[in-house]
Design a protein around this motif. Sequence first.
Motif, PDB file in Angstrom:
ATOM      1  N   ASP A 128       0.906  -0.988   0.085  1.00 16.45           N
ATOM      2  CA  ASP A 128       0.218  -0.005  -0.056  1.00 16.45           C
ATOM      3  C   ASP A 128       0.943   1.324   0.118  1.00 16.45           C
ATOM      4  O   ASP A 128       1.523   1.641   1.304  1.00 16.45           O
ATOM      5  CB  ASP A 128      -0.717  -0.142   1.016  1.00 16.45           C
ATOM      6  CG  ASP A 128      -1.961   1.165   1.290  1.00 16.45           C
ATOM      7  OD1 ASP A 128      -2.074   1.757   0.196  1.00 16.45           O
ATOM      8  OD2 ASP A 128      -2.308   1.415   2.296  1.00 16.45           O
ATOM      9  N   LYS A 129       1.382   1.726  -1.105  1.00 18.93           N
ATOM     10  CA  LYS A 129       2.347   2.798  -1.343  1.00 18.93           C
ATOM     11  C   LYS A 129       1.708   4.027  -0.895  1.00 18.93           C
ATOM     12  O   LYS A 129       0.418   4.679  -1.492  1.00 18.93           O
ATOM     13  CB  LYS A 129       2.907   2.755  -2.888  1.00 18.93           C
ATOM     14  CG  LYS A 129       3.881   3.757  -3.068  1.00 18.93           C
ATOM     15  CD  LYS A 129       4.363   3.702  -4.361  1.00 18.93           C
ATOM     16  CE  LYS A 129       5.780   4.682  -4.614  1.00 18.93           C
ATOM     17  NZ  LYS A 129       5.228   6.022  -4.169  1.00 18.93           N
ATOM     18  N   MET A 130       2.428   4.849  -0.154  1.00 16.06           N
ATOM     19  CA  MET A 130       1.969   6.104   0.430  1.00 16.06           C
ATOM     20  C   MET A 130       2.909   7.021   0.007  1.00 16.06           C
ATOM     21  O   MET A 130       4.116   6.776  -0.160  1.00 16.06           O
ATOM     22  CB  MET A 130       1.784   6.028   1.943  1.00 16.06           C
ATOM     23  CG  MET A 130       1.018   5.179   2.595  1.00 16.06           C
ATOM     24  SD  MET A 130      -0.699   5.382   2.064  1.00 16.06           S
ATOM     25  CE  MET A 130      -1.050   6.700   3.142  1.00 16.06           C
ATOM     26  N   VAL A 170       4.411   9.723   1.290  1.00 14.04           N
ATOM     27  CA  VAL A 170       5.349   9.908   2.354  1.00 14.04           C
ATOM     28  C   VAL A 170       6.384   8.756   2.687  1.00 14.04           C
ATOM     29  O   VAL A 170       5.830   7.761   2.842  1.00 14.04           O
ATOM     30  CB  VAL A 170       4.804  10.615   3.748  1.00 14.04           C
ATOM     31  CG1 VAL A 170       5.956  10.874   4.704  1.00 14.04           C
ATOM     32  CG2 VAL A 170       3.832  11.768   3.282  1.00 14.04           C
ATOM     33  N   SER A 215       8.630   5.925   4.058  1.00  8.64           N
ATOM     34  CA  SER A 215       8.489   5.307   5.436  1.00  8.64           C
ATOM     35  C   SER A 215       7.232   5.025   6.254  1.00  8.64           C
ATOM     36  O   SER A 215       6.966   4.882   7.229  1.00  8.64           O
ATOM     37  CB  SER A 215       9.626   5.563   6.291  1.00  8.64           C
ATOM     38  OG  SER A 215      10.831   5.511   5.994  1.00  8.64           O
ATOM     39  N   THR A 216       6.129   5.348   5.089  1.00 13.15           N
ATOM     40  CA  THR A 216       4.950   5.070   5.766  1.00 13.15           C
ATOM     41  C   THR A 216       3.981   4.257   4.928  1.00 13.15           C
ATOM     42  O   THR A 216       2.820   4.019   5.175  1.00 13.15           O
ATOM     43  CB  THR A 216       4.077   6.338   5.809  1.00 13.15           C
ATOM     44  OG1 THR A 216       4.159   7.174   4.379  1.00 13.15           O
ATOM     45  CG2 THR A 216       4.740   7.309   6.744  1.00 13.15           C
ATOM     46  N   SER A 217       4.725   3.388   3.907  1.00 16.68           N
ATOM     47  CA  SER A 217       3.873   2.534   3.218  1.00 16.68           C
ATOM     48  C   SER A 217       3.643   1.124   3.986  1.00 16.68           C
ATOM     49  O   SER A 217       4.445   0.811   4.959  1.00 16.68           O
ATOM     50  CB  SER A 217       4.402   2.202   1.950  1.00 16.68           C
ATOM     51  OG  SER A 217       4.717   3.261   1.114  1.00 16.68           O
ATOM     52  N   HIS A 218       2.827   0.408   3.788  1.00 20.93           N
ATOM     53  CA  HIS A 218       2.392  -0.966   4.136  1.00 20.93           C
ATOM     54  C   HIS A 218       2.783  -1.942   3.237  1.00 20.93           C
ATOM     55  O   HIS A 218       2.697  -1.754   2.228  1.00 20.93           O
ATOM     56  CB  HIS A 218       0.861  -1.196   4.854  1.00 20.93           C
ATOM     57  CG  HIS A 218       0.479  -0.246   5.798  1.00 20.93           C
ATOM     58  ND1 HIS A 218      -0.061  -0.734   6.956  1.00 20.93           N
ATOM     59  CD2 HIS A 218       0.546   1.081   5.860  1.00 20.93           C
ATOM     60  CE1 HIS A 218      -0.533   0.276   7.798  1.00 20.93           C
ATOM     61  NE2 HIS A 218       0.000   1.360   7.285  1.00 20.93           N
ATOM     62  N   GLU A 272       4.644  -1.758   8.871  1.00 21.33           N
ATOM     63  CA  GLU A 272       3.851  -0.574   8.640  1.00 21.33           C
ATOM     64  C   GLU A 272       4.535   0.749   8.244  1.00 21.33           C
ATOM     65  O   GLU A 272       3.983   1.733   7.868  1.00 21.33           O
ATOM     66  CB  GLU A 272       2.966  -0.234  10.076  1.00 21.33           C
ATOM     67  CG  GLU A 272       1.972  -1.121  10.365  1.00 21.33           C
ATOM     68  CD  GLU A 272       1.145  -0.729  11.326  1.00 21.33           C
ATOM     69  OE1 GLU A 272       1.518   0.279  12.208  1.00 21.33           O
ATOM     70  OE2 GLU A 272       0.325  -1.544  12.042  1.00 21.33           O
ATOM     71  N   ASN A 273       5.893   0.657   8.345  1.00 24.61           N
ATOM     72  CA  ASN A 273       6.608   1.754   7.953  1.00 24.61           C
ATOM     73  C   ASN A 273       7.680   1.515   6.814  1.00 24.61           C
ATOM     74  O   ASN A 273       8.732   1.879   7.040  1.00 24.61           O
ATOM     75  CB  ASN A 273       7.508   2.148   9.043  1.00 24.61           C
ATOM     76  CG  ASN A 273       8.363   1.074   9.811  1.00 24.61           C
ATOM     77  OD1 ASN A 273       8.256  -0.017   9.320  1.00 24.61           O
ATOM     78  ND2 ASN A 273       9.146   1.642  10.860  1.00 24.61           N
ATOM     79  N   ASN A 276       9.339   1.655   3.390  1.00 26.42           N
ATOM     80  CA  ASN A 276       9.810   2.659   2.493  1.00 26.42           C
ATOM     81  C   ASN A 276       9.989   2.205   1.084  1.00 26.42           C
ATOM     82  O   ASN A 276      10.996   1.559   0.745  1.00 26.42           O
ATOM     83  CB  ASN A 276      11.102   3.335   2.925  1.00 26.42           C
ATOM     84  CG  ASN A 276      11.729   4.612   1.946  1.00 26.42           C
ATOM     85  OD1 ASN A 276      10.846   4.905   1.485  1.00 26.42           O
ATOM     86  ND2 ASN A 276      12.934   4.817   2.171  1.00 26.42           N
TER      87      ASN A 276
END
Length: 216
Positions: A53-55, A57, A59-62, A98-99, A101
């Motif tokens: 689940d790419k975010m 920001v 180091s916030t991707s799952h 959970e963090n 990158n």
Amino acid sequence: VMPFLKDQGDKFLYAVIQKVDEGIATPFTKTFTFHQTAPDFSANAGHFETLVDKMPVASTSHYVNDCVISQLTLSCSPGANDGMLTAEATWNGRGHVENFNYSGTITYPDVDATDFFYFWDLVTKTIAGTAVVLGDEGFKIVITNGLQKLGGTSGKPETYRLTYYSCVTTVSALWDATLRTSMASQRAGTAEALIFEWGTGGVDGHLRFTINGKWR
């Protein structure tokens, strides 16, 4: 729920069925059938996939690794999702971060109208070899493999096993003389073939489901 796309649908089928036979022709022919003997996941057999689940920001991707689908639902009807064949999957993984990158570049397939499978483009819809008229609810195929998680290390399951293969298909069809004739043998307890097909064999974009079973 997402569209079952020509260039992505095979990933869903592989993750739940866990076996594929590939041809050498162009386009490649892929035939998915369940194993007679389930793969030994502890020996890195079978097929794993990774979900991210790419975010935006860092180091916030799952991140979920070693994913296997335990149940896949394929649906197609004229009144839902613009008549597209869709896929809905239950994923199981062995690790979750959970963090995460994600530093790579995600490349999406070049999707156009030919990558979708629409209800109105079905070229074959037969029961026991007889063409039937599908109703507003179309059809739904639920494929399960009885996946179980085994063992544990560092709070994570060590491996999987497949325990029971099942394919339950629900069909909405016009109840006429043709349907009653095609269902006669299945109502008598004889297994028959239910076929849904798009395109032509050997041509890019060909998709065919053949389900052998009995009516309930």
